[in-house]
Every structure is written in structure tokens, then in C-alpha cells.
Scaffold this motif. Structure first.
Motif, PDB file in Angstrom:
ATOM      1  N   VAL A 243       0.852  -1.187   0.000  1.00 14.76           N
ATOM      2  CA  VAL A 243       0.000   0.000   0.000  1.00 14.76           C
ATOM      3  C   VAL A 243       0.891   1.241   0.000  1.00 14.76           C
ATOM      4  O   VAL A 243       1.786   1.362   0.833  1.00 14.76           O
ATOM      5  CB  VAL A 243      -0.915  -0.004   1.241  1.00 14.76           C
ATOM      6  N   ARG A 244       0.672   2.138  -0.945  1.00 15.84           N
ATOM      7  CA  ARG A 244       1.529   3.323  -1.062  1.00 15.84           C
ATOM      8  C   ARG A 244       0.754   4.579  -0.662  1.00 15.84           C
ATOM      9  O   ARG A 244      -0.375   4.777  -1.107  1.00 15.84           O
ATOM     10  CB  ARG A 244       2.017   3.488  -2.512  1.00 15.84           C
ATOM     11  N   ILE A 245       1.393   5.423   0.148  1.00 15.91           N
ATOM     12  CA  ILE A 245       0.814   6.730   0.422  1.00 15.91           C
ATOM     13  C   ILE A 245       1.860   7.784   0.075  1.00 15.91           C
ATOM     14  O   ILE A 245       3.053   7.500   0.053  1.00 15.91           O
ATOM     15  CB  ILE A 245       0.351   6.894   1.890  1.00 15.91           C
ATOM     16  N   THR A 246       1.382   8.991  -0.229  1.00 20.01           N
ATOM     17  CA  THR A 246       2.320  10.080  -0.536  1.00 20.01           C
ATOM     18  C   THR A 246       1.893  11.327   0.230  1.00 20.01           C
ATOM     19  O   THR A 246       0.753  11.449   0.646  1.00 20.01           O
ATOM     20  CB  THR A 246       2.347  10.434  -2.038  1.00 20.01           C
ATOM     21  N   THR A 247       2.846  12.220   0.391  1.00 15.03           N
ATOM     22  CA  THR A 247       2.510  13.513   0.981  1.00 15.03           C
ATOM     23  C   THR A 247       3.437  14.570   0.394  1.00 15.03           C
ATOM     24  O   THR A 247       4.321  14.265  -0.399  1.00 15.03           O
ATOM     25  CB  THR A 247       2.594  13.461   2.524  1.00 15.03           C
ATOM     26  N   ARG A 248       3.186  15.834   0.755  1.00 16.29           N
ATOM     27  CA  ARG A 248       4.105  16.903   0.352  1.00 16.29           C
ATOM     28  C   ARG A 248       4.476  17.669   1.606  1.00 16.29           C
ATOM     29  O   ARG A 248       3.719  17.697   2.569  1.00 16.29           O
ATOM     30  CB  ARG A 248       3.464  17.805  -0.698  1.00 16.29           C
ATOM     31  N   VAL A 249       5.649  18.290   1.570  1.00 12.02           N
ATOM     32  CA  VAL A 249       6.158  18.962   2.767  1.00 12.02           C
ATOM     33  C   VAL A 249       6.380  20.435   2.477  1.00 12.02           C
ATOM     34  O   VAL A 249       6.990  20.791   1.475  1.00 12.02           O
ATOM     35  CB  VAL A 249       7.504  18.327   3.213  1.00 12.02           C
ATOM     36  N   ASP A 250       5.861  21.292   3.364  1.00 11.72           N
ATOM     37  CA  ASP A 250       6.112  22.729   3.289  1.00 11.72           C
ATOM     38  C   ASP A 250       6.890  23.092   4.552  1.00 11.72           C
ATOM     39  O   ASP A 250       6.369  22.973   5.656  1.00 11.72           O
ATOM     40  CB  ASP A 250       4.761  23.463   3.234  1.00 11.72           C
ATOM     41  N   GLU A 251       8.137  23.508   4.382  1.00 19.87           N
ATOM     42  CA  GLU A 251       8.973  23.778   5.562  1.00 19.87           C
ATOM     43  C   GLU A 251       8.480  24.974   6.364  1.00 19.87           C
ATOM     44  O   GLU A 251       8.870  25.151   7.512  1.00 19.87           O
ATOM     45  CB  GLU A 251      10.435  23.987   5.135  1.00 19.87           C
TER      46      GLU A 251
END
Ligand code: ZN
Length: 499
Positions: A243-251
Motif C-alpha cells: 500500500v503506497r501513500i504520498t505527501t508533500r512537505v512545506d517547511e
């Protein structure tokens, strides 16, 4: 059960082709170099066509009929009987759509997705417009091929929320919207909480580590899943064991990655929890997108934005970010992550205004599909609706009409399921709290096994065996109801804002 066994063997092969297609889509969103786009569109189109041809093959039709005879004497809720029932439904829909249209949609949307990513980064709607026009044209053709009772949009909605009608969604949304507008007005009259603590500089690596630690506590299994970065957070799976999940990061904005990770982990745990015996059949996967979203929103909001959750995790977060949060007390932080304020970006919206973002997209989709709104007029229509509903006009299309990936993928009829998921999440959470007795206390002690176990027992393990309506009926004894969500929102935000 000889014919059923043969059917299952064939369904396994179809599932393998669909999983291969999902791997290529996941890769396109995560690691594929931009140069790979054209070739990838062909690969996805070919696999889409093969999967469709396999399912619509006459032999599957014959096997389904003989398997139906074999399972007729079994419990209608047995896996075997449900596999036949659900596959019949899937196949009946698939045979109505020509393979050439399936392939053309797969190729067109793969290219449109890449055009969208570029258009968004350059704030250039004009370059995306012809792609979206073509996607809409093909999507309408697909809806016409699928057929409908009341309106064309129903055929699209049925892909994501089986048996739901646009008129039912409209009725729920109209009721909800009136209440939401009153809540937003009442909150706007109260002093705004200080959320500047969320906008300090938080290193990406530390954010990533904290998010993964929390979802490990939740029970997301990294032996059977992983998390990667993407422009738009999503989850997908190739089996219950991958199962794959993704996210994005804002510093410079802590909530983006953190709540994105909790959200996608909610989707991921649902997929990991489907009974392994349903793998490689039509019963694998979530039963509807509304139910899927109820799982992500439950972990993101009802758990992840709750006072008891932060009573347990805030000291750990402060330890991770002593320079950024050392001088911020827990009450200030809790108010900051629950700040209600009209904003432009759906995925970062608070729990109240989030639903207004969804309603705007639903209304625009109805007009696009009905042909009463041209794609070229979409940015202006979008901006007008944001001004009307939220009192804001996006300064650039990248923060407006170009913000979501869905339309480039041809996902129309999908957005309403986000709000349906919010409503269902509270219905399920209330039932879990009643059954578990001390759910708040458990969350406050970082004990998530009871809640995850409850969800596994009542939701996860069944996969697509029961429809969304059946599942809700079995768990709550009733159907979709906006009442519990409204009570939850009034209670939580009433306390936060002193209303
Ligand atoms: Zn989601």
C-alpha cells in the motif's frame, strides 16, 4: 464450485493487470522523470485496454452465469456469492463502455495530468484548457455509454459512490450549506486564534520523521506499505500487502505534511486491513470513495485534530521542534491547528470551510457535464463562486482552478465523496466511541489498537463485500446522516470559539 474456481482464476489475472497499471500511475506521480510522460501515456492506455478487454470477454460472462448457479445455495453474504454479485455489476458497467474509449481516456488523462502539473507550476490555465476540454468530452461520452436514470452526472457519481444520485447529494449539501454559512459567520465575529506558531521554519526531515512515527503508532504497517513525496498527496495499492501513500512537505507550514500523512495513512490502513483472502478479486479495495474518505478524515480530524490526541503528542512534537514550539503552550497549539478561516486551498482548509470547497467543485462539475459551462469560462466561474461562498478571489489560477489534480485524471463526480466522507466519519466514530467506552481516554494515552481493531472488524476487512449503504446500516442501524457531523462541529468549534 469448479466454475467459480475458474472465474476466480480469471479475476486474479485481471486484478494483476490493474495492479500493474496502478504501479505505473504511482510512479508517474512520484519518481518518473518528466521526459517519460509520452511513453507512460501509451503504457497506461495499453494496460487499461487489456484490463477492460479481459473483464468484458464473453468467456467471463459465461463463467459468471455458471458460477452464479454454483453459489446460489450459499449464504448471500458469503465471499463467493458477493464476488459473483460485485463482478457482475462491474462487468455490466464495463461492457457498456467501448475498449477504444477506455484506452483513449487513459492516454488523454495521462497527458492531461502532466499538462496540469506544468500549468499549475507556471500558473498557466490556457495551456491546460485544451487538455481539460478533451478530458471532459471523453468523460461525457463515457457517462452516456454507462447510462443513467435522472441526469448524466449520476453515471459519473456512480463510479465513485455506487447507487448515489446527484439529487441526493444536492439535498444533503443544501441543508449542510445553510448551517455551515451560519457557523462561519458566528466564528468570524469571534477573535481569530493566533496560528503563527505553525508558520515557523520546520525542517522537512524532522516533519517527515514525526509524521511517520505517529502513523506507525496508529498501526500503518511499513512492512506492507511506504510513504513517498508527490505534488498532490494520494494513496494507492497493488495488493493488501503493498500500500503506497504520498505527501508533500512545506517547511514553512507545519500542517501540510503532518495532516496529509495522517489522512493518507487512514486510507492506507483501510487497504491494508482488507481480508487477504479477497486479494486478486473484485472485492479487494474500499467499497466506495465516501467510505474511504470517512477513514482518512476520521484519523486526520476526529483523532488527529482532537484535544486528547494533542495532550499525548504535543510534548513529543515540542521535543522534535524545541526552537519553534518551545515557547508555545498546548492550548495555543490546539487552537492553531483548529483555526477556522476562509481560505483558498481545499486540502489545507479547516474542518468547517472544507465542505464549502467541495460544494463549489460539485456545482461547477454539474454545469461542466451538463454543457452549461465551457471549460474556457471555468476560471471566472471558479473565482465568482469562491467570492460568493468564502469571500475570497484567488489571486492566481494556481491557487484557484488549477489547485486540484482530479479533473486532469478525468475524476468528475468524485469531489462530493469528500464531504460524504466527513459526514460518515462522525457516524462511525460515534458508534466506535459507544462500543469502546473510553475512546477519548485511549487516544489521550496514545492507544490506537482498540479503535483500529474496531474499524478492522466493522469496515476494513470487508473490502467491497458490502455496499456503502449496507455497511452503514450494519454498523449504525441507519443511513447517511448529516446530523452527527453538525452536532460534532457545533460542539467542538462552539467550545473553541466560545459560541
Ligand atoms: Zn482522502
Amino acid at each position: 464450485m469448479q466454475q467459480f474456481a475458474r472465474l476466480r482464476e480469471r479475476l486474479g489475472r485481471i486484478a494483476d493487470v490493474q495492479a500493474a497499471q496502478a504501479v505505473l500511475s504511482w510512479d508517474q506521480e512520484t519518481y518518473m522523470p518528466t521526459g517519460g510522460g509520452g511513453a507512460r501515456a501509451h503504457q497506461l492506455a495499453t494496460l487499461g485496454r487489456i484490463g477492460h478487454e479481459m473483464l468484458t470477454d464473453d468467456e467471463i460472462g459465461v463463467l459468471l452465469e455458471s458460477a452464479a448457479v454454483e453459489v446460489a445455495s450459499l449464504d448471500p453474504d458469503s465471499d463467493e456469492a458477493r464476488i459473483v454479485q460485485v463482478t457482475r455489476r462491474d462487468r455490466n458497467k464495463a461492457v457498456r463502455v467501448p475498449a477504444s474509449l477506455v484506452a483513449e481516456l487513459a492516454r488523454t488523462t495521462a497527458l492531461a495530468q502532466q499538462a496540469w502539473a506544468q500549468a499549475r507550476s507556471r500558473d498557466d490555465f490556457a495551456s491546460f484548457c485544451p487538455h481539460l476540454e478533451r478530458v471532459l468530452e471523453l468523460t461525457v461520452q463515457k457517462a452516456e455509454a454507462l447510462g443513467y436514470d435522472e441526469c448524466l452526472y449520476d453515471a459519473l457519481l456512480d463510479e465513485y459512490e455506487p447507487d448515489m444520485k446527484a439529487s441526493e447529494v444536492s439535498a444533503v449539501f443544501t441543508h449542510l450549506r445553510g448551517e455551515l454559512v451560519l457557523m462561519v459567520e458566528a466564528i468570524a465575529e469571534r477573535p481569530a486564534p493566533d496560528d503563527t506558531c505553525l508558520r515557523r521554519n520546520f525542517s522537512a526531515a524532522a516533519q517527515w520523521a514525526f509524521g511517520e512515527a505517529v502513523i506507525t503508532d496508529f498501526g500503518f504497517d511499513f512492512e506492507r506499505g511506504r510513504q513517498d513525496r508527490s505534488a498532490h498527496p494520494f494513496s494507492t495499492n497493488f495488493s493488501t500487502t503493498d500500500v503506497r501513500i504520498t505527501t508533500r512537505v512545506d517547511e514553512n507550514f507545519l500542517p501540510s505534511a503532518l495532516f496529509g500523512t495522517l489522512h493518507e495513512a487512514g486510507h492506507g490502513m483501510y487497504e491494508q486491513g482488507v481480508d487477504a483472502s479477497l486479494d486478486r478479486t473484485g472485492l479487494a479495495g474500499g467499497t466506495s470513495l465516501g467510505i474511504h474518505e470517512s477513514q482518512s478524515r476520521l484519523w486526520e480530524n476526529l483523532v488527529g485534530r482532537s484535544e486528547s490526541f494533542w495532550a499525548y503528542y504535543y510534548p513529543k512534537l515540542q521535543e522534535q521542534f524545541p526552537d519553534q514550539l518551545g515557547d508555545v503552550d498546548d492550548a495555543t497549539f490546539y487552537r492553531a491547528v483548529n483555526c477556522v478561516e476562509p481560505s483558498l486551498i481545499r486540502v489545507e482548509a479547516d474542518e468547517i470551510t472544507y465542505n464549502l470547497h467541495v460544494m463549489i467543485r460539485f456545482e461547477l462539475e454539474l454545469d461542466l457535464v451538463a454543457g452549461t459551462l465551457a471549460v474556457s469560462d471555468l476560471p471566472a466561474a471558479w473565482n465568482a463562486k469562491y467570492e460568493e461562498a468564502l469571500g475570497l478571489t484567488p489571486p492566481i489560477d494556481a491557487d484557484g482552478v488549477l489547485q486540484d489534480i482530479h479533473w486532469s485524471f478525468g475524476l468528475m463526480g468524485y469531489f462530493p465523496t469528500y464531504t460524504l466522507g466527513n459526514l460518515v466519519s462522525v457516524q462511525l466514530f460515534n458508534q466506535a466511541a459507544q462500543d469502546l467506552g473510553d475512546l477519548e481516554g485511549q487516544i489521550g494515552r496514545g492507544e490506537f489498537a482498540p479503535l483500529r481493531g474496531w474499524l478492522h472488524e466493522h469496515v476494513y476487512r470487508h473490502g467491497r463485500k458490502f455496499s456503502a449503504q449496507e455497511l452503514l446500516q450494519r454498523i449504525t442501524g441507519g443511513g447517511l446522516d448529516a446530523g452527527p457531523w453538525l452536532d460534532y462541529a457545533r460542539h467542538k468549534f462552539g467550545a473553541l470559539y466560545g459560541i
